[in-house]
Design an enzyme around this catalytic site. Structure first.
Site, PDB file in Angstrom:
ATOM      1  NE  ARG A 169       7.645 -19.600  68.684  1.00 52.19           N
ATOM      2  CZ  ARG A 169       7.923 -18.877  69.599  1.00 52.19           C
ATOM      3  NH1 ARG A 169       6.915 -18.363  70.370  1.00 52.19           N
ATOM      4  NH2 ARG A 169       9.203 -19.035  70.046  1.00 52.19           N
ATOM      5  CG  ASP A 198       9.328 -16.205  67.760  1.00 53.10           C
ATOM      6  OD1 ASP A 198      10.203 -16.927  67.670  1.00 53.10           O
ATOM      7  OD2 ASP A 198       9.042 -15.824  68.783  1.00 53.10           O
ATOM      8  CG  HIS A 271      12.865 -15.738  69.527  1.00 51.90           C
ATOM      9  ND1 HIS A 271      12.642 -17.066  69.210  1.00 51.90           N
ATOM     10  CD2 HIS A 271      13.023 -15.232  70.748  1.00 51.90           C
ATOM     11  CE1 HIS A 271      12.661 -17.566  70.625  1.00 51.90           C
ATOM     12  NE2 HIS A 271      13.079 -16.668  71.500  1.00 51.90           N
ATOM     13  CG  ASP A 334      12.300 -12.976  73.748  1.00 48.76           C
ATOM     14  OD1 ASP A 334      12.257 -12.315  72.470  1.00 48.76           O
ATOM     15  OD2 ASP A 334      11.950 -14.201  73.960  1.00 48.76           O
ATOM     16  CD  GLU A 335      13.759 -17.306  75.105  1.00 49.06           C
ATOM     17  OE1 GLU A 335      13.624 -18.229  75.989  1.00 49.06           O
ATOM     18  OE2 GLU A 335      13.066 -17.431  73.908  1.00 49.06           O
ATOM     19  CG  PHE A 427      -2.115 -17.401  80.860  1.00 48.08           C
ATOM     20  CD1 PHE A 427      -1.432 -17.701  82.375  1.00 48.08           C
ATOM     21  CD2 PHE A 427      -2.809 -16.374  80.592  1.00 48.08           C
ATOM     22  CE1 PHE A 427      -1.765 -16.651  83.254  1.00 48.08           C
ATOM     23  CE2 PHE A 427      -3.008 -15.312  81.595  1.00 48.08           C
ATOM     24  CZ  PHE A 427      -2.631 -15.434  82.729  1.00 48.08           C
ATOM     25  CG  ASP A 428       3.423 -21.166  77.526  1.00 51.91           C
ATOM     26  OD1 ASP A 428       3.448 -20.381  78.541  1.00 51.91           O
ATOM     27  OD2 ASP A 428       4.765 -21.306  76.805  1.00 51.91           O
ATOM     28  CD1 TRP A 476       4.735 -17.436  76.339  1.00 47.21           C
ATOM     29  CD2 TRP A 476       5.512 -16.843  74.139  1.00 47.21           C
ATOM     30  NE1 TRP A 476       5.432 -16.408  76.567  1.00 47.21           N
ATOM     31  CE2 TRP A 476       5.577 -15.825  75.126  1.00 47.21           C
ATOM     32  CE3 TRP A 476       5.512 -16.332  72.770  1.00 47.21           C
ATOM     33  CZ2 TRP A 476       6.671 -14.653  74.665  1.00 47.21           C
ATOM     34  CZ3 TRP A 476       6.404 -15.465  72.534  1.00 47.21           C
ATOM     35  CH2 TRP A 476       6.747 -14.535  73.562  1.00 47.21           C
TER      36      TRP A 476
HETATM   37  C1  ACM Z   1       9.728 -15.199  76.272  1.00 48.21           C
HETATM   38  O1  ACM Z   1       9.188 -15.941  76.711  1.00 48.21           O
HETATM   39  N1  ACM Z   1      10.820 -15.539  75.546  1.00 48.21           N
HETATM   40  C2  ACM Z   1       9.814 -13.850  76.282  1.00 48.21           C
END
Ligand code: ACM
Ligand code: ZN
Length: 765
Positions: A169, A198, A271, A334-335, A427-428, A476
């Site tokens: 990002r 990502d 992702h 994930d996702e 921590f974001d 993140w």
């Molecule tokens: C995540 O925060 N998508 C692992």
């Protein structure tokens, strides 16, 4: 590094807020160590490191560690010391590895007396941790460093102590990555989880696939502001870059010298939009695709039916394995939305051929196929907890992020687990509720909350202990728009996690941690870390309603400080009321408070909070259904005069998942009601959905209710305020019904899971 630096003025706005006074900072308490060691004993006279001190390293193998020590001395303003192989009688720092001295791996013993410092590691890692402790112990003077006499025996609680960094990002230069690694070793982390790919950019050079460099590493522009804002705004500037293999080798070596293992993450099957932009044949539809320019979860993922997807990923992984010697490789997982797979002939064909019941099983097939490949190369996989869906790959380690449930389920199946629950380890998220905080992903995760996390609550469970490898903090970078902002968000929360990961639970104490944290200021400043010193700011201790009043308790962790406050909208000054007991509000007001130190100087930012006093304040509230644990501060929160904020886990919202909201407020006696108001939250990116129907009803007797208001649509993306003026209704009971969205629809974040219905402050006037 091949990327265009984009300078942003905004970084300088991040407040460097040293809250401790000069006097306090110089009064360094004895052994203000983070993480707190297992055993420490103060003894005898201090040792002085001077220009005449020698480093004794018996063999050549220890010379690189001796070099690190010299580097740390230089950072603190000290001189380089000569490194010799055999000991003088006194005035030396011995560094050695001796596994007979301490039995636990990564452990060390540090003995400091007037004549010498002896640092003995069980292994190279232990030795290096001993030196990190030494760094935190010494007090730098003009011509010498003094080190308190003491004896320390120490070893870690968990063998996995990780911090991540997302470079997709936002990118960070090689120098930043090295600095980050230095900081991780200072606080005894042993793993850097490097999130390299990502949707918004592919950041690792893969020689076999040059378009990953020329296309996937770049995006046309970047979102400005928060992803929840609509319409989205963009900066119009091309952004991108990647780490060359040469740079990665250099970083892996650098980390290895500091006993840090780097675990690379190559995301799949979701992702993956940046990779698809470069190689569209790897997606179900064939594209065209574009590297994402904003943050979220995207439908286009790697096609699970296409064998060339696996050829591509295996070739990519071959190059990854050649760069990273780590036993574990993170493959994401994930996702991953399943919409494309459901509509893709090849994916459906694979599903039928393998007789898979659904697309979760197809994802499981995907992960298992990759696992098999990596296992054949002598490596193991780590995946986010979604890899449980459809069945775990046989040897996978699970990184539990959507809470601890995934981790617990994996442990029950005797899989290795790393805990990183979002509510404690991300921590974001905001670390303060003050409105001046720089833009963050969402939520509220203050330092104390991170510190309070306990992945192995008593009573001891040997299965948990065996399979829980450790913990990790997530960095993140969606909103990490500069190096300084990244550090501000990560520190000091990473220090709280470091202590959780290293120190025996019985030795953890938040107040004591804060004392030691304040003493880390010099070290953090030397290291150039503009950490968030917001942990001493004024916060609520509690907000209670009683009768028709609201009692507001404030607190600050800053020792020897006082809080002064006003409730008349004036700015608190050195003559304003001193806070000594809960502030009682009997009418609508704003509490403003400020912190004053020993020198009567105001420190920190202004605390400011408005309260709306109304007829229901303090009234009993009966809920028909139970609120969900994550959002259950108790029903009284609905009538405490204080309204939930956009930092949704501010303890003011009441949440319902899998059931509906039904609240009845008893005003005690029949009254005339002119207005009802409340707030519901629409944050679909956080699985928070406003009710599909909201009903407000009133009753005189608690049996017969009349509908006063009904709303079926909540258009605001964020907080929806409902204000309902009424024609003098007579009522004793107010009922609020909110029908939960239920299961999150396909195509939306968290599809298939339960929506959260969040409500706060039911105002009755
Ligand atoms: C995540 O925060 N998508 C692992
Ligand atoms: Zn497909």
């Amino acid at each position: 590094m091949h990327y265009k630096r984009i300078y942003r003025i905004a970084i300088t706005l991040i407040s460097w807020m040293p809250m401790t006074t000069g006097a306090q900072a110089s009064k360094k308490p004895f052994a203000a160590l983070i993480p707190m060691p297992v055993h420490i004993e103060q003894s005898g006279a201090p040792f002085y490191i001077t220009a005449a001190t020698k480093i004794v390293a018996a063999n050549k193998g220890l010379h690189s560690i001796a070099g690190l020590l010299n580097g740390y001395l230089a950072m603190a303003g000290g001189k380089q010391l000569p490194v010799i192989t055999a000991g003088p009688k006194e005035n030396y720092i011995l560094i050695e590895i001796d596994s007979s001295v301490i039995s636990q791996s990564e452990g060390y013993r540090l003995r400091i007396d007037k004549g010498a410092i002896q640092c003995t590691g069980r292994d190279a890692a232990g030795l290096m941790y001993g030196l990190q402790t030494l760094r935190q112990l010494w007090v730098a003077g003009k011509n010498k460093f003094s080190v308190p006499g003491c004896m320390i025996n120490d070893h870690p609680r968990f063998n996995y102590r990780g911090m991540s960094l997302d470079v997709s990002r936002h990118l960070f230069p090689v120098s930043f990555i090295k600095k980050y690694i230095d900081l991780l070793s200072l606080y005894k982390f042993n793993t850097f989880h490097w999130h390299l790919t990502d949707d918004q950019g592919w950041r690792i050079e893969i020689k076999q696939y040059p378009k990953l460099q020329s296309i996937a590493a770049w995006r046309d522009e970047t979102l400005i502001g928060h992803k929840k804002e609509s319409p989205h705004r963009f900066d119009g500037k091309r952004y991108g870059g990647y780490y060359t293999q040469q740079e990665i080798k250099e970083i892996v070596q650098y980390a290895g010298d500091r006993q840090i293992t780097i675990i690379p993450e190559i995301e799949m099957p979701g992702h993956a939009l940046a990779a698809l932009a470069a190689y569209p044949r790897l997606g179900c539809t064939g594209g065209p695709y574009k590297t994402a320019t904003f943050w979220g979860v995207f439908d286009d993922v790697y096609c699970a039916g296409n064998d060339s997807t696996f050829t591509f990923l295996q070739n990519v992984l071959d190059e990854v394995l050649a760069l990273f010697p780590s036993r574990y490789i993170h493959i994401g997982g994930d996702e991953c939305p399943k919409n494309r797979w459901k509509a893709c002939a090849r994916c459906q064909q694979r599903k039928q051929l393998l007789q898979l019941p659904d697309e979760h099983a197809l994802q499981s097939y995907f992960i298992q196929r990759i696992e098999k490949y990596l296992n054949s190369k002598g490596r193991q996989i780590i995946g986010w907890d979604e890899i449980l869906e459809g069945g775990l790959a046989p040897n996978a380690t699970v990184m539990s992020w959507r809470g601890e449930e995934g981790g617990k389920a994996a442990i029950a199946q005797h899989h290795r687990v790393i805990m990183t629950p979002e509510a404690y380890c991300y921590f974001d998220y905001y670390q303060s509720l003050y409105p001046e905080e720089p833009l963050a992903a969402g939520g509220y995760t203050p330092l104390q909350k991170v510190y309070s996390y306990e992945p192995l609550p008593a009573p001891a469970d040997s299965v948990n202990e065996q399979f829980l490898a450790g913990v990790e903090g997530q960095a993140w970078s969606e909103y990490f728009t500069s190096d300084a902002k990244a550090l501000y968000m990560i520190f000091p929360r990473a220090l709280a996690l470091a202590e959780l990961a290293w120190t025996p639970p019985g030795k953890r104490n938040y107040k004591n941690f804060l004392q030691r944290l304040r003493a880390q200021k010099t070290l953090l400043q030397q290291a150039g870390v503009p950490y968030a010193a917001t942990f001493d700011e004024i916060v609520f201790q509690s907000v209670h309603s009683a009768g028709n009043t609201v009692q507001v308790s404030l607190q600050s962790a800053l020792p020897q400080s006082i809080i002064r406050y006003t409730i008349d909208n004036s700015e608190p000054g050195s003559e304003s009321a001193v806070y000594s007991k809960p502030i009682v509000l009997s009418k609508t007001a704003t509490v403003k408070a400020a912190l004053f130190d020993e020198q009567k100087q105001r420190v920190g930012r202004l605390f400011k909070q408005s309260f709306r006093l109304h007829k229901a304040v303090g009234a009993p509230v009966v809920l028909q259904n139970k609120a969900v644990d994550r959002f259950n501060p108790g029903p009284a929160v609905l009538v405490n005069g204080l309204t939930g904020s956009s930092r949704y886990n501010d303890s003011q919202w009441l949440g319902f998942s899998g059931n509906d909201l039904q609240a009845v407020i008893d005003l005690g006696q029949q009254q005339t009601v002119h207005r009802l108001a409340l707030q519901v939250l629409n944050y679909h990116w956080q699985r928070m959905w406003a009710p599909v129907c909201l009903q407000l009803l009133a009753s005189k007797d608690g049996h017969l209710y009349t509908e006063l208001y009904r709303q079926d649509a909540f258009p605001v993306n964020g907080i929806n305020k409902v204000e309902v003026p009424l024609q003098a209704v007579q009522a004793r009971y107010i009922k609020v019904i909110g029908i939960n969205k239920g299961v999150i629809p396909g195509g939306e974040y968290g599809a298939g899971g339960n929506a959260l219905l969040l409500i706060d402050e039911i105002v009755v006037e």
